[in-house]
Design a protein around this motif. Structure first.
Motif, PDB file in Angstrom:
ATOM      1  N   ILE A  12     -28.447  -8.035  -4.328  1.00 18.06           N
ATOM      2  CA  ILE A  12     -28.267  -7.514  -2.966  1.00 18.06           C
ATOM      3  C   ILE A  12     -28.076  -8.663  -1.991  1.00 18.06           C
ATOM      4  CG2 ILE A  12     -29.448  -6.351  -1.046  1.00 18.06           C
ATOM      5  CD1 ILE A  12     -30.774  -4.538  -3.169  1.00 18.06           C
ATOM      6  N   ASP A  13     -28.945  -9.651  -2.084  1.00 15.74           N
ATOM      7  CA  ASP A  13     -28.872 -10.799  -1.182  1.00 15.74           C
ATOM      8  C   ASP A  13     -27.524 -11.512  -1.310  1.00 15.74           C
ATOM      9  OD1 ASP A  13     -30.456 -12.847   0.568  1.00 15.74           O
ATOM     10  OD2 ASP A  13     -29.590 -14.059  -1.043  1.00 15.74           O
ATOM     11  N   ALA A  69     -33.823  -2.612   1.462  1.00 16.80           N
ATOM     12  CA  ALA A  69     -33.246  -2.649   2.808  1.00 16.80           C
ATOM     13  C   ALA A  69     -33.671  -3.914   3.548  1.00 16.80           C
ATOM     14  CB  ALA A  69     -33.672  -1.417   3.599  1.00 16.80           C
ATOM     15  N   ALA A  70     -34.929  -4.323   3.341  1.00 17.84           N
ATOM     16  CA  ALA A  70     -35.428  -5.532   4.004  1.00 17.84           C
ATOM     17  C   ALA A  70     -34.689  -6.766   3.510  1.00 17.84           C
ATOM     18  CB  ALA A  70     -36.932  -5.673   3.758  1.00 17.84           C
ATOM     19  N   ILE A  71     -34.458  -6.837   2.225  1.00 19.83           N
ATOM     20  CA  ILE A  71     -33.724  -7.978   1.673  1.00 19.83           C
ATOM     21  C   ILE A  71     -32.300  -8.010   2.222  1.00 19.83           C
ATOM     22  CG2 ILE A  71     -32.720  -8.876  -0.480  1.00 19.83           C
ATOM     23  CD1 ILE A  71     -35.388  -7.908  -1.815  1.00 19.83           C
ATOM     24  N   MET A  72     -31.691  -6.838   2.329  1.00 19.46           N
ATOM     25  CA  MET A  72     -30.353  -6.757   2.902  1.00 19.46           C
ATOM     26  C   MET A  72     -30.338  -7.226   4.354  1.00 19.46           C
ATOM     27  SD  MET A  72     -27.919  -3.403   3.464  1.00 19.46           S
ATOM     28  CE  MET A  72     -28.431  -2.908   5.091  1.00 19.46           C
ATOM     29  N   MET A  73     -31.279  -6.747   5.144  1.00 20.00           N
ATOM     30  CA  MET A  73     -31.277  -7.075   6.568  1.00 20.00           C
ATOM     31  C   MET A  73     -31.655  -8.527   6.827  1.00 20.00           C
ATOM     32  SD  MET A  73     -30.025  -4.444   7.784  1.00 20.00           S
ATOM     33  CE  MET A  73     -30.042  -5.054   9.458  1.00 20.00           C
ATOM     34  N   HIS A  74     -32.459  -9.116   5.952  1.00 20.99           N
ATOM     35  CA  HIS A  74     -32.748 -10.545   6.053  1.00 20.99           C
ATOM     36  C   HIS A  74     -31.472 -11.348   5.852  1.00 20.99           C
ATOM     37  CE1 HIS A  74     -33.846 -14.474   4.191  1.00 20.99           C
ATOM     38  NE2 HIS A  74     -34.668 -14.511   5.223  1.00 20.99           N
TER      39      HIS A  74
END
Length: 388
Positions: A12-13, A69-74
């Motif tokens: 994802i990242d 979602a958090a990893i994406m938004m980071h």
């Protein structure tokens, strides 16, 4: 306890960063200076399916959790786009969650599919001029009539209101003084943003200018029964489904902003030569940036800890609030140090750290202030008397 990122998280990242790399610092500065919504970035993320990362698979989403979602938004915030990039898409991840949990099957299909595809945008109408964080004191009122409700009221800080097609709207349907509990008597809607009945007035602000914030005026607006989420009077409790994910995502976005600023500062410190040596060789420059890294790193894992608890259905309110608090502080401190590392050029727009500093102020204020977080932890975690 495994605190390593999984292969899925790494994928994802990497995938998100690949898309973000197409949008340079100059692109984000242009959007900021022109107060222009980053439509190209939004479309690229929608085309790649990222707007539906937390949405049900049967509707075209990925069905993943807040951790993913958090990893994406980071990755999004760390790309150089900061809050402007993150805020253009993150309402898709937490705003409609009440629909996912409490909406009918017909509502989910009608409302969520266009969001996942990027065909519609939504905004969030909760905060009011005289209520602020005291959500139970909102005055926007939905009066029941045949076939629906007539709504009148005011909302503040309605993000993306200039672009949105829909609004998640919290109203009162029973006056607060007539309720057994102050949290009763509120009803949640997902309605068309009808600009013939709703005026959306842009607020000029310090940063994140690519994504608009607005004062919203609602006058005699009819909302049909079919646009009400769940039962009348239970809107506040439905809204709670979005609050912890919102704190986690805002926190990890702040970390992304801080890491973007830190990368720029470290690079500048290696390249800038004064008195015959790179300034990064001096401990007076090196140590503050190294210290900033330690705080960002610790706050990052607090965000993922809170997200993991949420995804496992375990209590996470204290952790989500703490994650947001630590992340916002760490990001603001890092961005300040990045500007100071650049010296006079840190004050210039050329190096972009001044933009990131302006954007790092927002997570310290929204969606909940540091003081409210500390009061919550003092009461709920430490067992002290309620202070407000």
């Amino acid at each position: 306890m495994d605190i390593n990122l999984t292969d899925l998280h790494k994928e994802i990242d990497e995938s998100v960063r690949k898309i973000c790399a197409e949008f340079t610092d100059d692109y984000w500065m242009e959007c900021d200076e022109e107060a222009r919504f980053p439509e190209e970035f939004y479309s690229a993320m929608a085309k790649s399916g990222w707007l539906g990362i937390t949405m049900p698979e049967e509707l075209g989403g990925a069905g993943l959790g807040v951790t993913e979602a958090a990893i994406m938004m980071h990755a999004v915030a760390a790309s150089g786009g900061g809050q402007s990039a993150a805020s253009s898409i993150h309402i898709n991840l937490f705003g409609p969650h009440a629909i996912v949990v409490h909406g009918s099957e017909e509502q989910k299909k009608r409302w969520l599919v266009p969001l996942i595809k990027g065909e519609q945008k939504a905004c969030f109408g909760v905060t009011e001029p005289d209520a602020g964080l005291d959500t139970t004191s909102i005055k926007t009122f939905a009066r029941k009539v045949e076939g629906g409700y007539i709504v009148n009221g005011r909302k503040m800080w309605t993000s993306t209101g200039q672009e949105a097609h829909k609004i998640v709207l919290l109203t009162r349907t029973t006056p607060k003084e007539d309720c057994k509990r102050p949290t009763d008597g509120m009803t949640l809607f997902y309605a068309d943003l009808d600009r013939t009945k709703i005026e959306v007035r842009r607020i000029k602000k310090l940063g994140r200018n690519a994504v608009d914030s607005n004062a919203t005026y609602i006058d005699d607006y009819f909302i049909p029964d079919c646009d009400r989420i769940g039962e009348e009077g239970k809107g506040f409790y439905y809204l709670l489904d979005s609050l912890n994910p919102e704190r986690i995502l805002v926190g990890i976005e702040a970390i992304g902003i801080g890491r973007s600023a830190l990368d720029k500062a470290a690079k500048y410190a290696q390249e800038r030569v004064v008195f015959g040596r790179p300034i990064g060789q001096n401990q007076g420059i090196q140590h503050p940036l190294a210290e900033a890294w330690t705080y960002l790193e610790s706050a990052y894992w607090m965000c993922l800890r809170a997200a993991d608890l949420y995804d496992k259905g375990q209590p996470c309110a204290a952790e989500a609030n703490a994650a947001k608090f630590l992340s916002a502080r760490a990001a603001f401190d890092t961005c300040t140090k990045a500007v100071l590392t650049h010296g006079g050029m840190g004050y210039a727009r050329e190096y972009h750290v001044e933009r990131l500093l302006r954007e790092s102020v927002l997570p310290r204020i929204a969606p909940v202030t540091e003081q409210m977080i500390l009061s919550y932890i003092g009461e709920k975690v430490l067992g002290m008397p309620k202070s407000y």
